[in-house]
Write an enzyme that holds these catalytic residues in place. Structure first.
Site, PDB file in Angstrom:
ATOM      1  N   HIS A   1      10.815  -9.146  27.691  1.00 50.57           N
ATOM      2  CA  HIS A   1      10.684  -8.502  28.996  1.00 50.57           C
ATOM      3  C   HIS A   1      10.709  -9.519  30.121  1.00 50.57           C
ATOM      4  CE1 HIS A   1      10.141  -4.385  28.015  1.00 50.57           C
ATOM      5  NE2 HIS A   1       9.280  -4.677  27.068  1.00 50.57           N
TER       6      HIS A   1
ATOM      7  N   CYS B   1      29.858  -7.234  25.838  1.00 50.94           N
ATOM      8  CA  CYS B   1      28.995  -6.751  26.903  1.00 50.94           C
ATOM      9  C   CYS B   1      27.563  -6.836  26.399  1.00 50.94           C
ATOM     10  CB  CYS B   1      29.338  -5.319  27.280  1.00 50.94           C
ATOM     11  SG  CYS B   1      29.129  -4.143  25.936  1.00 50.94           S
TER      12      CYS B   1
END
Lengths: 93, 556
Positions: free
Chosen positions: B184, B481
């Site tokens: 995170h 991606c």
């Protein structure tokens, strides 16, 4: 005992912002205001000023909830809260 | 004495500022017997509740939008009458800290059980609980420290809840003892553009207010910086200007074109990506239309949302990924929350086995939106594992009147079988985050497995190379991606492995373009071979950096 039925107007249900707005508004009255899903027994009703209780109630869009209060100004308070519940707060942005 | 703490650089940039550590997390109280004076103890609870409410309320006013709504709701939880009353009742059995602690835990567990949005609020209840108990103990509140002066934030790892209040004007750098390139903290720092280093052991022992130098490119923190470090910061500030903007096309040194596209999640992000120079969209995550919904959005509603993304680009390409629900992105009308192993469960394209029509209607909406805009629209499915699935998807795409179908390569089988899969579809796009998770069998969200969950793992690179080579043989494009494409050093390796286009967070475009412009295809292949020959991610990274001195020159 004053009592009124309101239909949840926010498309996300009575969570998040709508729940916070309702809890804040209910806390502003010097009254014990309770909320329950329609059809639930009155003794299981929760404190409408408690945002945690409102979230736990899990009232979804279009569901009916029962507001109850006793004392001076109860009718007016319930009418105001009913209006708040029936507004779609998400539509405001 | 200057001390050096090496870690993993996740966001480039160099700064010098005083260090401030996140306060210790609030530990569970040791239960004490009921207080002699219940009323006095009850008043302590009421007082803590009012103080924490006031503080959170004040902080809510300093932020905007969703963050403000979240903080306001959290502030309300601190003075929640049901919470306070229940805790006070419990004072006949135990002390205030234990009462608050247990009542809040029960409330959080109830919300957790409701799932979805409510389950996320459980973390807020626990945050409020920690603040209340910190107040009762008279210790510093948990969360990002308050400071008037800019500082470097030192932490074990950041929780998503900390991120709402992180102010990039004050937090100049971010250094964590734990975490990995996909934690995170790293994702947040990347989004905010804050220089960041993770997995830097020992940094939490640095006393507050010690001046520190942070280099988010090479991944180190040094205490007591001197003239050398000041020079490095100045050099970064100069070159950073060069890395501020990107105006395509991205060309290798011999003129070979490698389109650099953006990963976006809605119309606003697409407009920002177009402004940042992105050569189209390489990954449109369509979940934004569906998340927090109990029912499926209508075709018209979806078409309107996709149209906003298409409108941001005129003649470029937009690659739309169909709904990727399941695992960490559950949807009540599509996924089953009771799976024992959601990452290996019915997710991505697999949900179309269960929920007939959702994918068909999404494709109809994409076709409707595409018909109203000039962009070239390609569609790809997530979590394809076999050529049969690729064919099923391709048939659905063509039935919807869309010309070009592709697949995501995230499941290792798809990389191994790329040749047969590419007989069914026109292109493939490698999702490096999930591919890494599946190749290494390590949950990408677990900080403790950071060194496994690293796209620099030679096994991951090998598999990317195999998929790209099969694409080249079939004369079909194979792009990437994923977070990997945003790392300029790794971008060179990917191109060397045969990847034909890259899609990333728009912020990464200038640095990736700058580094790619200095290498030829042959040179990129050599560099990729060095990475493949390495035994570990750190060896691979060191070998590649040694061959790309421009990375150090630019402070990347």
């Amino acid at each position: 005992m004053a009592e009124t039925i309101a239909t949840v107007g926010s498309t996300v249900g009575l969570h998040a912002r709508p729940a916070a707005l309702l809890a804040e508004a209910a806390a502003d009255y010097d009254l014990e205001i309770t909320i329950a899903l329609e059809g639930e027994p009155a003794e299981d009703a929760l404190d409408a000023a408690s945002v945690l209780s409102l979230m736990g109630l899990g009232a979804e869009y279009g569901q009916k909830v029962v507001l109850r209060a006793e004392g001076d100004g109860a009718d007016e308070a319930l009418a105001n809260l009913k209006q708040l519940i029936e507004t779609d707060h998400d539509a405001e942005g | 004495m200057s001390a050096e703490f090496p870690g993993i650089g996740v966001v480039p940039g160099r700064v010098i500022a005083p260090a401030l550590s996140m306060p210790e997390t609030v530990a569970a109280p040791v239960a004490k017997p009921a207080p002699a004076d219940t009323e006095a103890e009850a008043n302590r609870i009421r007082e803590a509740s009012a103080a924490v409410h006031a503080e959170l309320r004040e902080r809510a006013e300093t932020v905007n939008g969703d963050a403000r709504d979240v903080l306001r709701a959290t502030a309300l939880m601190a003075k929640d009458p049901t919470l306070v009353k229940t805790a006070i009742k419990r004072l006949s059995e135990t002390d205030a800290e234990t009462a608050i602690w247990t009542v809040a835990a029960e409330t959080a567990a109830q919300l957790e059980k409701l799932g979805g949005y409510m389950a996320e609020r459980a973390a807020d209840v626990l945050d409020v609980r920690a603040r209340l108990v910190a107040h009762l103990r008279g210790v510093q509140a948990p969360g990002i420290p308050h400071s008037q002066e800019p500082f470097v934030l030192i932490a074990a790892d950041l929780a998503p809840a900390d991120t709402a209040t992180l102010d990039p004007a004050l937090v100049l750098g971010l250094v964590c003892e734990e975490g990995g390139p996909q934690s995170h903290t790293a994702i947040l720092a990347r989004a905010l553009g804050i220089p960041a280093v993770v997995a830097a052991t020992g940094v939490r022992d640095i006393p507050d207010h010690t001046p520190v130098f942070v280099d988010g490119g090479s991944g180190i923190l040094r205490t007591e910086p001197g003239a050398t470090e000041t020079g490095l910061v100045e050099a970064w500030t100069e070159t950073a200007g060069r890395l501020q903007s990107f105006t395509g096309p991205c060309l290798l040194s011999d003129g070979t074109r490698i389109p650099l596209r953006a990963n976006v999640g809605d119309g606003a992000q697409a407009r920002a990506a177009a402004a940042a120079g992105a050569e189209g969209v390489g990954l449109l995550r369509t979940e934004f239309c569906f998340l927090d919904r109990d029912t499926e959005p209508s075709v018209e509603e979806q078409a309107e949302a996709y149209g906003q993304v298409f409108a941001a680009f005129d003649d470029h390409k937009v690659v739309v990924r169909t709904l990727d629900a399941g695992a960490d992105k559950p949807l009540p009308f599509l996924t089953d929350s009771d799976e024992p192993n959601p990452a290996l469960g019915v997710r991505g394209f697999r949900t179309s086995r269960r929920a007939q029509g959702v994918l068909e209607r999404q494709l109809e909406a994409i076709a409707l939106a595409a018909s109203k805009h000039a962009v070239t629209v390609h569609v790809m499915a997530p979590m394809i594992a076999t050529a049969d699935e690729a064919r099923q998807f391709s048939e659905l795409v063509h039935a919807a009147g869309l010309p070009t179908a592709g697949v995501m390569v995230e499941v290792p089988s798809a990389a191994l079988q790329a040749a047969t899969i590419l007989e069914e579809v026109e292109f493939a796009s490698i999702g490096t985050n999930d591919l890494t998770q599946y190749v290494m069998a390590s949950d990408r969200m677990l900080g403790g497995l950071a060194e496994l969950s690293d796209s620099w793992q030679p096994a991951v690179l090998q598999l990317i190379g195999m998929a790209a080579a099969q694409g080249a043989a079939a004369e079909k494009s194979v792009g990437v991606c994923g977070e990997a494409a945003a790392d300029p050093a790794l971008a060179v390796v990917l191109v060397g492995l045969g990847v034909t286009s890259l899609s990333m967070a728009p912020r990464a475009l200038p640095a990736v373009a700058e580094v790619l412009s200095g290498v030829s295809p042959n040179r990129a292949q050599q560099i990729a071979r060095s990475a493949l020959a390495a035994r570990s991610p750190s060896e691979a990274k060191a070998a590649v950096r040694a061959e790309l001195p421009i990375l150090d020159e630019l402070g990347l």
